[in-house]
Design a protein around this motif. Structure first.
Motif, PDB file in Angstrom:
ATOM      1  N   ARG A 194       0.817  -1.207   0.000  1.00  0.00           N
ATOM      2  CA  ARG A 194       0.000   0.000   0.000  1.00  0.00           C
ATOM      3  C   ARG A 194       0.857   1.266   0.000  1.00  0.00           C
ATOM      4  NH1 ARG A 194      -4.148  -2.383  -2.229  1.00  0.00           N
ATOM      5  NH2 ARG A 194      -5.055  -4.009  -0.921  1.00  0.00           N
ATOM      6  N   ALA A 195       2.036   1.209   0.593  1.00  0.00           N
ATOM      7  CA  ALA A 195       2.932   2.371   0.561  1.00  0.00           C
ATOM      8  C   ALA A 195       3.371   2.672  -0.864  1.00  0.00           C
ATOM      9  CB  ALA A 195       4.141   2.126   1.455  1.00  0.00           C
ATOM     10  N   ILE A 196       3.715   1.622  -1.629  1.00  0.00           N
ATOM     11  CA  ILE A 196       4.103   1.813  -3.028  1.00  0.00           C
ATOM     12  C   ILE A 196       2.917   2.286  -3.843  1.00  0.00           C
ATOM     13  CG2 ILE A 196       4.901   0.652  -5.128  1.00  0.00           C
ATOM     14  CD1 ILE A 196       6.544  -1.204  -3.359  1.00  0.00           C
ATOM     15  N   GLU A 197       1.774   1.643  -3.673  1.00  0.00           N
ATOM     16  CA  GLU A 197       0.581   1.975  -4.443  1.00  0.00           C
ATOM     17  C   GLU A 197       0.164   3.428  -4.234  1.00  0.00           C
ATOM     18  OE1 GLU A 197      -3.872   0.076  -5.151  1.00  0.00           O
ATOM     19  OE2 GLU A 197      -2.916  -0.090  -3.186  1.00  0.00           O
ATOM     20  N   ALA A 198       0.320   3.923  -3.011  1.00  0.00           N
ATOM     21  CA  ALA A 198      -0.086   5.290  -2.697  1.00  0.00           C
ATOM     22  C   ALA A 198       0.925   6.334  -3.131  1.00  0.00           C
ATOM     23  CB  ALA A 198      -0.342   5.407  -1.198  1.00  0.00           C
ATOM     24  N   GLY A 199       2.107   5.897  -3.556  1.00  0.00           N
ATOM     25  CA  GLY A 199       3.130   6.844  -3.974  1.00  0.00           C
ATOM     26  C   GLY A 199       3.902   7.461  -2.819  1.00  0.00           C
ATOM     27  N   ASP A 200       3.944   6.775  -1.660  1.00  0.00           N
ATOM     28  CA  ASP A 200       4.700   7.290  -0.520  1.00  0.00           C
ATOM     29  C   ASP A 200       6.175   7.432  -0.887  1.00  0.00           C
ATOM     30  OD1 ASP A 200       2.291   7.041   0.740  1.00  0.00           O
ATOM     31  OD2 ASP A 200       2.982   5.666   2.309  1.00  0.00           O
ATOM     32  N   GLU A 201       6.787   8.501  -0.429  1.00  0.00           N
ATOM     33  CA  GLU A 201       8.211   8.706  -0.684  1.00  0.00           C
ATOM     34  C   GLU A 201       9.088   8.052   0.378  1.00  0.00           C
ATOM     35  OE1 GLU A 201       8.912  12.859  -1.114  1.00  0.00           O
ATOM     36  OE2 GLU A 201       7.803  13.008  -3.007  1.00  0.00           O
ATOM     37  N   GLN A 202       8.512   7.822   1.561  1.00  0.00           N
ATOM     38  CA  GLN A 202       9.244   7.190   2.661  1.00  0.00           C
ATOM     39  C   GLN A 202       8.381   6.099   3.277  1.00  0.00           C
ATOM     40  OE1 GLN A 202      12.293   7.906   4.410  1.00  0.00           O
ATOM     41  NE2 GLN A 202      12.971   9.269   2.775  1.00  0.00           N
ATOM     42  N   THR A 203       9.040   5.060   3.743  1.00  0.00           N
ATOM     43  CA  THR A 203       8.384   4.066   4.588  1.00  0.00           C
ATOM     44  C   THR A 203       9.429   3.576   5.574  1.00  0.00           C
ATOM     45  OG1 THR A 203       6.961   2.113   4.613  1.00  0.00           O
ATOM     46  CG2 THR A 203       8.822   2.073   3.081  1.00  0.00           C
ATOM     47  N   GLY A 204       9.159   2.476   6.272  1.00  0.00           N
ATOM     48  CA  GLY A 204      10.139   2.007   7.240  1.00  0.00           C
ATOM     49  C   GLY A 204       9.606   0.885   8.089  1.00  0.00           C
ATOM     50  N   VAL A 205      10.227   0.704   9.255  1.00  0.00           N
ATOM     51  CA  VAL A 205       9.796  -0.320  10.210  1.00  0.00           C
ATOM     52  C   VAL A 205       9.682   0.313  11.586  1.00  0.00           C
ATOM     53  CG1 VAL A 205      10.798  -2.267   8.955  1.00  0.00           C
ATOM     54  CG2 VAL A 205      12.173  -1.040  10.644  1.00  0.00           C
ATOM     55  N   CYS A 206       8.795  -0.245  12.391  1.00  0.00           N
ATOM     56  CA  CYS A 206       8.629   0.198  13.771  1.00  0.00           C
ATOM     57  C   CYS A 206       8.711  -0.993  14.712  1.00  0.00           C
ATOM     58  CB  CYS A 206       7.275   0.891  13.971  1.00  0.00           C
ATOM     59  SG  CYS A 206       7.143   2.513  13.202  1.00  0.00           S
ATOM     60  N   ILE A 207       9.330  -0.778  15.864  1.00  0.00           N
ATOM     61  CA  ILE A 207       9.265  -1.732  16.970  1.00  0.00           C
ATOM     62  C   ILE A 207       8.148  -1.250  17.884  1.00  0.00           C
ATOM     63  CG2 ILE A 207      10.483  -2.845  18.870  1.00  0.00           C
ATOM     64  CD1 ILE A 207      11.686  -3.501  16.171  1.00  0.00           C
ATOM     65  N   MET A 208       7.098  -2.036  18.004  1.00  0.00           N
ATOM     66  CA  MET A 208       5.878  -1.629  18.673  1.00  0.00           C
ATOM     67  C   MET A 208       5.570  -2.581  19.833  1.00  0.00           C
ATOM     68  SD  MET A 208       2.078  -1.696  16.968  1.00  0.00           S
ATOM     69  CE  MET A 208       2.206  -3.488  16.786  1.00  0.00           C
ATOM     70  N   GLN A 209       5.137  -2.029  20.945  1.00  0.00           N
ATOM     71  CA  GLN A 209       4.634  -2.846  22.042  1.00  0.00           C
ATOM     72  C   GLN A 209       3.223  -3.278  21.691  1.00  0.00           C
ATOM     73  OE1 GLN A 209       6.565  -3.240  25.147  1.00  0.00           O
ATOM     74  NE2 GLN A 209       5.159  -4.948  25.397  1.00  0.00           N
ATOM     75  N   TYR A 243       8.492   2.043  20.204  1.00  0.00           N
ATOM     76  CA  TYR A 243       9.803   2.318  20.782  1.00  0.00           C
ATOM     77  C   TYR A 243      10.746   2.989  19.792  1.00  0.00           C
ATOM     78  CZ  TYR A 243       8.704  -0.663  24.793  1.00  0.00           C
ATOM     79  OH  TYR A 243       8.130  -1.197  25.923  1.00  0.00           O
ATOM     80  N   GLN A 244      10.726   2.509  18.566  1.00  0.00           N
ATOM     81  CA  GLN A 244      11.705   2.990  17.594  1.00  0.00           C
ATOM     82  C   GLN A 244      11.188   2.793  16.178  1.00  0.00           C
ATOM     83  OE1 GLN A 244      15.342   0.711  17.162  1.00  0.00           O
ATOM     84  NE2 GLN A 244      16.560   2.541  16.777  1.00  0.00           N
ATOM     85  N   CYS A 245      11.523   3.747  15.301  1.00  0.00           N
ATOM     86  CA  CYS A 245      11.236   3.621  13.870  1.00  0.00           C
ATOM     87  C   CYS A 245      12.509   3.879  13.084  1.00  0.00           C
ATOM     88  CB  CYS A 245      10.164   4.621  13.428  1.00  0.00           C
ATOM     89  SG  CYS A 245       8.508   4.267  14.026  1.00  0.00           S
ATOM     90  N   LEU A 246      12.737   3.075  12.063  1.00  0.00           N
ATOM     91  CA  LEU A 246      13.814   3.320  11.104  1.00  0.00           C
ATOM     92  C   LEU A 246      13.172   3.468   9.736  1.00  0.00           C
ATOM     93  CD1 LEU A 246      16.543   0.722  12.218  1.00  0.00           C
ATOM     94  CD2 LEU A 246      16.355   3.144  12.842  1.00  0.00           C
ATOM     95  N   SER A 247      13.607   4.467   8.974  1.00  0.00           N
ATOM     96  CA  SER A 247      12.959   4.766   7.695  1.00  0.00           C
ATOM     97  C   SER A 247      13.879   4.486   6.516  1.00  0.00           C
ATOM     98  CB  SER A 247      12.504   6.223   7.646  1.00  0.00           C
ATOM     99  OG  SER A 247      13.615   7.103   7.724  1.00  0.00           O
ATOM    100  N   THR A 248      13.258   4.349   5.358  1.00  0.00           N
ATOM    101  CA  THR A 248      13.980   4.165   4.099  1.00  0.00           C
ATOM    102  C   THR A 248      13.162   4.800   2.985  1.00  0.00           C
ATOM    103  OG1 THR A 248      15.005   2.532   2.608  1.00  0.00           O
ATOM    104  CG2 THR A 248      12.912   1.932   3.592  1.00  0.00           C
ATOM    105  N   PRO A 249      13.817   5.395   1.978  1.00  0.00           N
ATOM    106  CA  PRO A 249      13.040   5.954   0.868  1.00  0.00           C
ATOM    107  C   PRO A 249      12.411   4.850   0.026  1.00  0.00           C
ATOM    108  CG  PRO A 249      15.402   6.188   0.455  1.00  0.00           C
ATOM    109  CD  PRO A 249      15.260   5.668   1.852  1.00  0.00           C
ATOM    110  N   VAL A 250      11.255   5.147  -0.539  1.00  0.00           N
ATOM    111  CA  VAL A 250      10.654   4.262  -1.532  1.00  0.00           C
ATOM    112  C   VAL A 250      11.198   4.717  -2.884  1.00  0.00           C
ATOM    113  CG1 VAL A 250       8.540   3.393  -2.575  1.00  0.00           C
ATOM    114  CG2 VAL A 250       8.579   3.983  -0.135  1.00  0.00           C
ATOM    115  N   GLU A 251      12.083   3.917  -3.454  1.00  0.00           N
ATOM    116  CA  GLU A 251      12.748   4.294  -4.702  1.00  0.00           C
ATOM    117  C   GLU A 251      11.792   4.141  -5.883  1.00  0.00           C
ATOM    118  OE1 GLU A 251      15.520   5.657  -4.626  1.00  0.00           O
ATOM    119  OE2 GLU A 251      16.439   5.065  -2.723  1.00  0.00           O
ATOM    120  N   PRO A 252      11.997   4.920  -6.954  1.00  0.00           N
ATOM    121  CA  PRO A 252      11.099   4.853  -8.116  1.00  0.00           C
ATOM    122  C   PRO A 252      11.007   3.467  -8.741  1.00  0.00           C
ATOM    123  CG  PRO A 252      12.453   6.834  -8.231  1.00  0.00           C
ATOM    124  CD  PRO A 252      12.978   6.027  -7.095  1.00  0.00           C
ATOM    125  N   ALA A 253      12.057   2.666  -8.612  1.00  0.00           N
ATOM    126  CA  ALA A 253      12.040   1.323  -9.207  1.00  0.00           C
ATOM    127  C   ALA A 253      11.650   0.237  -8.209  1.00  0.00           C
ATOM    128  CB  ALA A 253      13.409   0.997  -9.797  1.00  0.00           C
TER     129      ALA A 253
END
Length: 312
Positions: free
Chosen positions: A129-144, A155-165
């Motif tokens: 859904r992040a790719i489909e929506a055209g998000d420029e950033q996504t990532g992962v979260c450590i969640m309780q 607790y923590q989020c690390l992000s990464t760009p959603v590359e055009p390819a």
């Protein structure tokens, strides 16, 4: 992880390939993995033979105890897990509901690695859904974890760009590795007594990532080319976007957006020996890789050398 005695007792729950890097991270951090929960073996392939999950294979390779309940609502299973006395439970794409009693069992609770920047894209298909929506950033979260879906404090989020390819496949692999890194960092912070306070999610920003279905994979040429191209990337490798071209149902693996050709209308087809363009509501879509039913995935040039299509 610094030397400690005794090591952190971790109960791990996961099933698909996305859970492999986090499990490997726990193995590498020398945690005491008291057991690995994974879904029961399922029929797979043309022969419908029972197949173990990727997590089960990694666990057995590392001589870890594997548990495969059909449901965690069963009282006997809950008693068995309580007897393991875990300090922490780590859940990564496990696929079964975890009752509140089990969430409260470990003294540090249950952590989930979720493949989005919560509260955006809670639910089953955050990567797609992040790719489909055209998000420029996504990532992962450590969640309780809480009883409600993906609502727990983070607790923590690390992000990464959603590359055009990026496809769902390439982004999946990158986020799995990122999840393992985030988990290792949080484990080390927990051991050192420096784990940050979990931050509550902002409910006003919550977005739900509904489960993928084969029905939504058909391309609608009345949509803009940019929307269709994102859907093709989001549905690669599953369920794979498809359309009918020249009377043939074809799976579309890769495409790019190009300016309209003359007299382009939604669904209009333009082809020569090397390229295949289809008109959309805005601009055109150039098909780069496709596949016939039962055939091999191939480039458009390979396809057109073997099959004739009538332009319209």
């Amino acid at each position: 992880m610094s030397n400690q005695n005794p090591p952190l007792r971790v109960l791990f729950a996961g099933t698909p390939e996305f859970a492999l890097p986090p499990l490997q991270a726990l193995i590498d951090e020398t945690c005491d993995i008291v057991a690995v929960l994974t879904q029961p073996d399922r029929p797979a392939g043309r022969g419908k033979q029972l197949r173990s999950s990727p997590v089960k294979q990694l666990a057995l390779d590392n001589k870890l105890e594997v548990l495969q309940p059909e449901s965690l609502k069963d009282a006997d299973w809950q008693e068995k897990l309580a007897g393991l006395q875990p300090d922490l439970m780590v859940v990564v794409a496990y696929g079964l509901m975890i009752p509140g009693r089990l969430l409260a069992l470990p003294r540090f609770g249950c952590w989930n690695i979720h493949a989005s920047l919560l509260p955006r894209w809670r639910g089953a298909a955050p990567i797609q859904r992040a790719i489909e929506a055209g998000d420029e950033q996504t990532g992962v979260c450590i969640m309780q974890m809480e009883v409600t879906l993906d609502t727990g404090p983070v607790y923590q989020c690390l992000s990464t760009p959603v590359e055009p390819a990026d496809t769902a496949g390439s982004l999946h692999d990158r986020l799995a590795a990122l999840g393992a890194r985030a988990l290792a960092e949080c484990i080390n912070m927990l051991i050192a007594g420096k784990l940050p306070r979990a931050v509550a999610q902002d409910e006003t920003r919550a977005v739900y990532a509904r489960k993928l279905s084969k029905a939504e994979a058909e391309l609608d040429w009345n949509q803009p080319a940019e929307v269709l191209q994102r859907r093709i990337r989001a549905f690669n490798p599953w369920p794979v976007a498809w359309c009918e071209i020249g009377g043939q149902r074809l799976r579309i693996w890769k495409a790019e957006v190009v300016d309209d050709v003359a007299d382009s209308k939604p669904g209009s087809l333009f082809t020569d020996r090397q390229s295949l363009l289809i008109g959309t509501a805005e601009k055109s879509l150039k098909i780069l890789e496709l596949q016939r039913p039962g055939g091999q995935r191939m480039t458009t040039e390979q396809f057109l050398n073997a099959h004739k299509l009538k332009a319209r």
